[in-house]
Design a protein around this motif. Sequence first.
Motif, PDB file in Angstrom:
ATOM      1  N   ALA A 485       0.684  -1.111   0.254  1.00 60.13           N
ATOM      2  CA  ALA A 485      -0.247   0.184   0.023  1.00 60.13           C
ATOM      3  C   ALA A 485       0.487   1.235  -0.251  1.00 60.13           C
ATOM      4  CB  ALA A 485      -1.392   0.421   1.218  1.00 60.13           C
ATOM      5  N   VAL A 486       2.269   0.986   0.867  1.00 61.31           N
ATOM      6  CA  VAL A 486       3.137   2.254   0.810  1.00 61.31           C
ATOM      7  C   VAL A 486       3.204   3.128  -0.366  1.00 61.31           C
ATOM      8  CG1 VAL A 486       5.262   3.622   1.403  1.00 61.31           C
ATOM      9  CG2 VAL A 486       3.782   2.504   3.331  1.00 61.31           C
ATOM     10  N   GLU A 487       3.999   1.504  -1.406  1.00 62.56           N
ATOM     11  CA  GLU A 487       4.315   1.758  -2.334  1.00 62.56           C
ATOM     12  C   GLU A 487       3.186   2.443  -3.448  1.00 62.56           C
ATOM     13  OE1 GLU A 487       5.926  -2.106  -3.807  1.00 62.56           O
ATOM     14  OE2 GLU A 487       7.085  -1.800  -2.240  1.00 62.56           O
ATOM     15  N   GLU A 488       2.140   1.961  -3.170  1.00 67.77           N
ATOM     16  CA  GLU A 488       0.776   2.739  -4.176  1.00 67.77           C
ATOM     17  C   GLU A 488       0.568   3.804  -4.410  1.00 67.77           C
ATOM     18  OE1 GLU A 488      -1.910  -0.024  -3.468  1.00 67.77           O
ATOM     19  OE2 GLU A 488      -1.261  -2.650  -3.994  1.00 67.77           O
ATOM     20  N   ALA A 489       1.021   4.450  -3.303  1.00 67.19           N
ATOM     21  CA  ALA A 489       0.440   5.303  -2.698  1.00 67.19           C
ATOM     22  C   ALA A 489       1.353   6.430  -3.039  1.00 67.19           C
ATOM     23  CB  ALA A 489       0.657   5.838  -0.650  1.00 67.19           C
ATOM     24  N   ARG A 490       2.695   6.017  -2.958  1.00 67.58           N
ATOM     25  CA  ARG A 490       3.710   6.712  -3.859  1.00 67.58           C
ATOM     26  C   ARG A 490       3.535   7.053  -5.166  1.00 67.58           C
ATOM     27  NH1 ARG A 490       8.615   3.960   0.250  1.00 67.58           N
ATOM     28  NH2 ARG A 490       7.939   5.964   1.738  1.00 67.58           N
ATOM     29  N   ALA A 491       2.830   6.125  -5.633  1.00 61.36           N
ATOM     30  CA  ALA A 491       3.084   6.122  -7.201  1.00 61.36           C
ATOM     31  C   ALA A 491       2.173   6.733  -7.543  1.00 61.36           C
ATOM     32  CB  ALA A 491       2.433   4.646  -8.062  1.00 61.36           C
ATOM     33  N   ILE A 492       0.961   7.376  -6.429  1.00 64.82           N
ATOM     34  CA  ILE A 492       0.278   8.204  -6.941  1.00 64.82           C
ATOM     35  C   ILE A 492       0.645   9.792  -6.355  1.00 64.82           C
ATOM     36  CG2 ILE A 492      -2.093   9.542  -5.818  1.00 64.82           C
ATOM     37  CD1 ILE A 492      -3.172   6.948  -6.479  1.00 64.82           C
ATOM     38  N   ARG A 493       1.437   9.996  -5.618  1.00 59.28           N
ATOM     39  CA  ARG A 493       2.169  10.836  -4.867  1.00 59.28           C
ATOM     40  C   ARG A 493       3.002  11.572  -6.367  1.00 59.28           C
ATOM     41  NH1 ARG A 493      -1.704  12.446  -3.231  1.00 59.28           N
ATOM     42  NH2 ARG A 493      -2.423  12.854  -0.981  1.00 59.28           N
ATOM     43  N   GLU A 494       4.093  10.432  -6.954  1.00 61.69           N
ATOM     44  CA  GLU A 494       5.161  11.198  -7.844  1.00 61.69           C
ATOM     45  C   GLU A 494       4.594  10.705  -8.601  1.00 61.69           C
ATOM     46  OE1 GLU A 494       8.104   9.019  -5.615  1.00 61.69           O
ATOM     47  OE2 GLU A 494       7.737   9.724  -3.454  1.00 61.69           O
ATOM     48  N   GLY A 495       3.802   9.434  -9.060  1.00 64.08           N
ATOM     49  CA  GLY A 495       4.333   9.172 -10.786  1.00 64.08           C
ATOM     50  C   GLY A 495       2.274   9.268 -11.459  1.00 64.08           C
ATOM     51  N   VAL A 496       1.711   8.053 -11.424  1.00 62.31           N
ATOM     52  CA  VAL A 496       0.263   8.139 -11.683  1.00 62.31           C
ATOM     53  C   VAL A 496       0.176   6.554 -11.280  1.00 62.31           C
ATOM     54  CG1 VAL A 496       1.374   7.412 -14.304  1.00 62.31           C
ATOM     55  CG2 VAL A 496      -0.822   8.306 -13.851  1.00 62.31           C
ATOM     56  N   GLY A 497      -0.951   6.500 -10.874  1.00 64.43           N
ATOM     57  CA  GLY A 497      -2.294   5.095 -10.155  1.00 64.43           C
ATOM     58  C   GLY A 497      -3.343   4.874 -10.983  1.00 64.43           C
ATOM     59  N   LEU A 498      -4.062   4.109 -11.251  1.00 63.10           N
ATOM     60  CA  LEU A 498      -5.145   3.727 -11.120  1.00 63.10           C
ATOM     61  C   LEU A 498      -6.137   3.068 -10.239  1.00 63.10           C
ATOM     62  CD1 LEU A 498      -6.694   3.971 -14.285  1.00 63.10           C
ATOM     63  CD2 LEU A 498      -5.967   1.888 -15.017  1.00 63.10           C
ATOM     64  N   GLN A 596     -24.546   0.459 -14.862  1.00 65.89           N
ATOM     65  CA  GLN A 596     -24.432   0.431 -15.744  1.00 65.89           C
ATOM     66  C   GLN A 596     -23.106   1.538 -16.293  1.00 65.89           C
ATOM     67  OE1 GLN A 596     -27.813   2.875 -17.403  1.00 65.89           O
ATOM     68  NE2 GLN A 596     -29.158   1.806 -15.906  1.00 65.89           N
ATOM     69  N   TRP A 597     -22.733   1.764 -15.149  1.00 69.52           N
ATOM     70  CA  TRP A 597     -21.293   2.410 -15.276  1.00 69.52           C
ATOM     71  C   TRP A 597     -19.767   2.547 -14.444  1.00 69.52           C
ATOM     72  CZ3 TRP A 597     -20.849   6.610 -18.447  1.00 69.52           C
ATOM     73  CH2 TRP A 597     -22.098   7.084 -19.142  1.00 69.52           C
ATOM     74  N   GLY A 598     -18.641   1.522 -15.252  1.00 67.58           N
ATOM     75  CA  GLY A 598     -17.846   1.357 -14.469  1.00 67.58           C
ATOM     76  C   GLY A 598     -16.845   2.757 -14.376  1.00 67.58           C
ATOM     77  N   VAL A 599     -15.720   2.823 -13.560  1.00 72.15           N
ATOM     78  CA  VAL A 599     -15.402   4.127 -13.045  1.00 72.15           C
ATOM     79  C   VAL A 599     -14.025   3.848 -12.525  1.00 72.15           C
ATOM     80  CG1 VAL A 599     -15.299   5.543 -11.791  1.00 72.15           C
ATOM     81  CG2 VAL A 599     -17.442   4.501 -11.669  1.00 72.15           C
ATOM     82  N   PHE A 600     -13.137   4.298 -13.033  1.00 77.27           N
ATOM     83  CA  PHE A 600     -11.707   4.177 -12.962  1.00 77.27           C
ATOM     84  C   PHE A 600     -10.941   5.180 -12.612  1.00 77.27           C
ATOM     85  CE2 PHE A 600     -11.109   0.873 -16.682  1.00 77.27           C
ATOM     86  CZ  PHE A 600     -11.383  -0.526 -15.681  1.00 77.27           C
ATOM     87  N   ALA A 601     -10.395   5.255 -11.637  1.00 76.16           N
ATOM     88  CA  ALA A 601      -9.705   6.419 -11.284  1.00 76.16           C
ATOM     89  C   ALA A 601      -8.485   6.945 -11.677  1.00 76.16           C
ATOM     90  CB  ALA A 601     -10.044   7.012  -9.677  1.00 76.16           C
ATOM     91  N   ILE A 602      -7.800   8.053 -12.458  1.00 71.55           N
ATOM     92  CA  ILE A 602      -6.497   7.765 -12.954  1.00 71.55           C
ATOM     93  C   ILE A 602      -5.821   9.077 -12.025  1.00 71.55           C
ATOM     94  CG2 ILE A 602      -6.887   9.044 -14.859  1.00 71.55           C
ATOM     95  CD1 ILE A 602      -4.994   7.356 -15.693  1.00 71.55           C
ATOM     96  N   ALA A 603      -4.829   9.259 -11.198  1.00 77.34           N
ATOM     97  CA  ALA A 603      -4.467  10.103 -10.208  1.00 77.34           C
ATOM     98  C   ALA A 603      -3.258  10.264  -9.889  1.00 77.34           C
ATOM     99  CB  ALA A 603      -5.154   9.841  -9.108  1.00 77.34           C
ATOM    100  N   GLY A 604      -2.541  11.522 -10.222  1.00 75.86           N
ATOM    101  CA  GLY A 604      -0.968  11.425  -9.862  1.00 75.86           C
ATOM    102  C   GLY A 604      -0.959  12.400 -11.100  1.00 75.86           C
ATOM    103  N   PRO A 605       0.507  13.310 -10.462  1.00 77.67           N
ATOM    104  CA  PRO A 605       1.469  14.037 -11.621  1.00 77.67           C
ATOM    105  C   PRO A 605       1.317  13.292 -12.655  1.00 77.67           C
ATOM    106  CG  PRO A 605       3.477  13.408 -10.589  1.00 77.67           C
ATOM    107  CD  PRO A 605       1.482  13.036  -9.937  1.00 77.67           C
ATOM    108  N   LYS A 606       1.682  12.005 -13.211  1.00 81.38           N
ATOM    109  CA  LYS A 606       1.844  11.851 -14.597  1.00 81.38           C
ATOM    110  C   LYS A 606       0.191  11.929 -15.013  1.00 81.38           C
ATOM    111  CE  LYS A 606       6.521   9.946 -13.973  1.00 81.38           C
ATOM    112  NZ  LYS A 606       7.780   9.193 -13.274  1.00 81.38           N
TER     113      LYS A 606
END
Length: 830
Positions: A485-498, A596-606
């Motif tokens: 979870a730490v690595e995933e949180a970092r990915a969003i803060r520093e790169g990009v996560g889905l 009816q609707w799927g949702v992906f949240a994409i987040a991060g500076p990239k």
Amino acid sequence: MKTQVKALVVGGGAVGTSIAYHLAKAGWGDVMLLERDELTSGSTWHAAGLLPLFNMSFATTHIHQYSVEFYKTLEAETGLNAGFAVVGNLRMAQTDARMDEYMLYASTAETCGVPYEWLTPDEIKAKWPLIETSDLKGALYHRTDGYINPADVTMAMAKGARQRGVAIERKWQADAFEWNGTHWEVTCTKMVEKGGNLVPSEEQIVITAEHVVTASGNHAQRTAQMLGIKMPAIPVEHQFIVMDRDPALVDYRAAGNVEHPVIRDADAQSYVREERGGWILGVYEKNAPARFEYGVPDSFRADLFQLDLERIEDQYMAMNHRIPSAENCGLKDDFNGPICYTPDGNPLVGPAPGLRNMWLAEGFSFGITAAGGTGYYLAQMMVEGEAEIDMASLDPKRYGDWMTTEYAARKNEEAYDHVYILHHPDEERPACRPLRTSPAYDRQAARGAQFGQMNGWERPNYYAPEGFSDHDSRSFRRGGWWQHAVEEARAIREGVGLIDATAFTKHLVRGPGATAFLDWFTCNKLPSVGRINLTYALTGAGTTRTEYTIVRLAQDEYYLVSAGAWTAYDSDYLRKAIADKMPEVGYIECHDVTTQWGVFAIAGPKSRDVLRDLVRDAEPETVLSNKRFPWLTMRNIELGMVPVRAIRVAYTGELGWELHHPIEMQNHLFDALEKAGAPHGMKLVGTRAQNWLRQEKSYRAFGNELGRDATPLEADLPRFVDLSKEFHGKQAMVDHGIRVKCVTLLIDGPEDADPWGREVLYNGERRTGRLTSGGYSVAFGKSIGMGYVQVEDAVVGQKLKVKMLDQLWEAEVVEDSPYDPKNQRIRADI
Ligand SMILES: Cc1cc2nc3c(=O)[nH]c(=O)nc-3n(C[C@H](O)[C@H](O)[C@H](O)COP(=O)(O)OP(=O)(O)OC[C@H]3O[C@@H](n4cnc5c(N)ncnc54)[C@H](O)[C@@H]3O)c2cc1C
């Protein structure tokens, strides 16, 4: 017999009797309690009568706490002694993990003011020498716990109810319910004895009642069928045995010693208490079957099932180990009765889905303990509109229409089987899974997703390498999953996560009356077309009923997004409010479009870089710019071949978009995003990292910081409340003032643990509040939490202490949104 009443309570067990009593006490003069057989003839008569004061849920602890205090007062009021023995409750631990569990229990108990003590094995032995302690690590001792005679306490409540004017009618069965627009017309049949069975006679009457409460115990499935609703309340077999006199115990008591506390040997799945010189052993064993999935047969009255000694052999042997002198006692009596359960073990208390003035109080597995408090708080809901505690965790609508008999039966067996397992806060239960899956489930599983279940949906909690065992990684401290979870949180803060957020609840509200309705229904300004607002629907008491992200699709068309766990709960409130308001504001359509609707949240500076590679537009370079797609707006865009309703918000507090897409195109979109994300190092991220990240932004979560016990102003969200307009619950909200306040805290906690969001908070010696969320902050490199404290402590820089693992740790109130307080990262431009 009366045929017109204000409230009709169906079911004369402990629960129904308490509700009738409390409705009368709350001032409703015209209450009737209806029982098809005799009072207590359901599960109540054969309960062991233990009153475990404490439970891991905040609401349930309040309910139990009220019961215990209330039962003590009944004798003075009614002259009937309910046999309340306050002997205490000794929760014993055989392992360090169990001690960790108790430390979390203890901190939560403190939030409600429940007293407890720690005992070492030697202290246990010194107090109660008959108990074998060599294999124990210690125990948590609640001295105010005890047990009561279930039938006697019910009879005392019945007498109290009668004294307050309640009519109690026995041998009448409610057989049909019809709503005539203002009242319920309840067809009742006189029940008669026939060959030992209880059968319906020809005699029928119709009782008209403004309100109906059902507390039908093991008959819940029949009740659900009559009401045309679903209720996952199905009983499971539960056994206890009564042992003959134990000479060692008799001698011990003859020497002037007081009665043993209720001895809970959780690691042996059992409880033991004294009974007339002998012992009662109650067990939560494996393979106890669900019963009465399709109703209770006429032949089953105040009856029991056959004892299954083989099933409880392990627990029996464990008792003989724990209390060696019990080994020589014969078996005096046995009880194997139906005990009602629900999939999460909490009862169903509150308004019935889709129906007016119909209240449920069903599915009680600790019904003797819960009866008093349930009566009290449900009467508050019915008489005053709301209870003083948030009853959402007990609300019948926490399960949706997707729920089936098979699901409820298997989950209830599991809930029973899990009563005494280690209740890790990161526990995920295995039965009936997977059931509700988004299309990308298989792809996510193939990439190592470790799923959690929420409202039946499978959602990735986090991703782990092949061979990782989520089950073995669970802990009361930082589990084996923490690093992922730490690595995933970092990915969003520093790169990009889905993140897969498909489970979000989604409603479409449209029509000529939609704008006026939503303006009244929610407390923030409505957004203009193409824009988004965060807003709250309040209860009539001015507290938070639901949080919505509202997207205005057109002048009179709105897309409402709310928490995934609460689809039926939100739908019911919305639809009932629309029906009430429509005559005044005009026609409104409301559709639950969640599936009816799927949702992906994409987040991060990239995240913009990833989307730019996919977006189809005449000017792909600028389509996601702040100018063309500002923060808090919605745009219909095309990502590859998928039409996407993109919403520029990010629950993680980074640059990001929620990509709402036709669910049948989800896999195509997933593949395209994965491909586009690969060069940017995009990581798949689960809900655990997301939960930590939102706390760094002080984003309140529904069910944690947001609920029916606090107003949005107490949640410290004045920027989302438009006091210049009139809205539902406004005056009540203002009248409450600010009783407590929501804050964010950074915590210097133990090296190997973070708070879970249930811990007590102190300012010096003074208990000031409790955490409602907790976790780890990658941005600050320490534990983080959110919670409610007394108003004078809700000041930036205020030093507090949080209790974790039985120690007090430094915590500091920090400014709201300690990470990127000016929202510069969310607003980042191209
Ligand atoms: C072996 C055993 C031990 C237990 N020990 C404990 C314990 O130590 N502590 C604890 O807290 N709990 C204990 N329980 C659980 C407890 O017994 C139940 O949670 C509690 O009795 C539930 O009360 P109730 O009023 O909801 O249901 P019930 O007692 O089952 O009452 C429901 C009533 O509704 C009536 N009814 C149903 N349908 C209709 C209708 N259509 N019209 C009219 N009347 C109707 C029924 O006849 C029944 O009397 C135990 C259970 C078992 C089986």
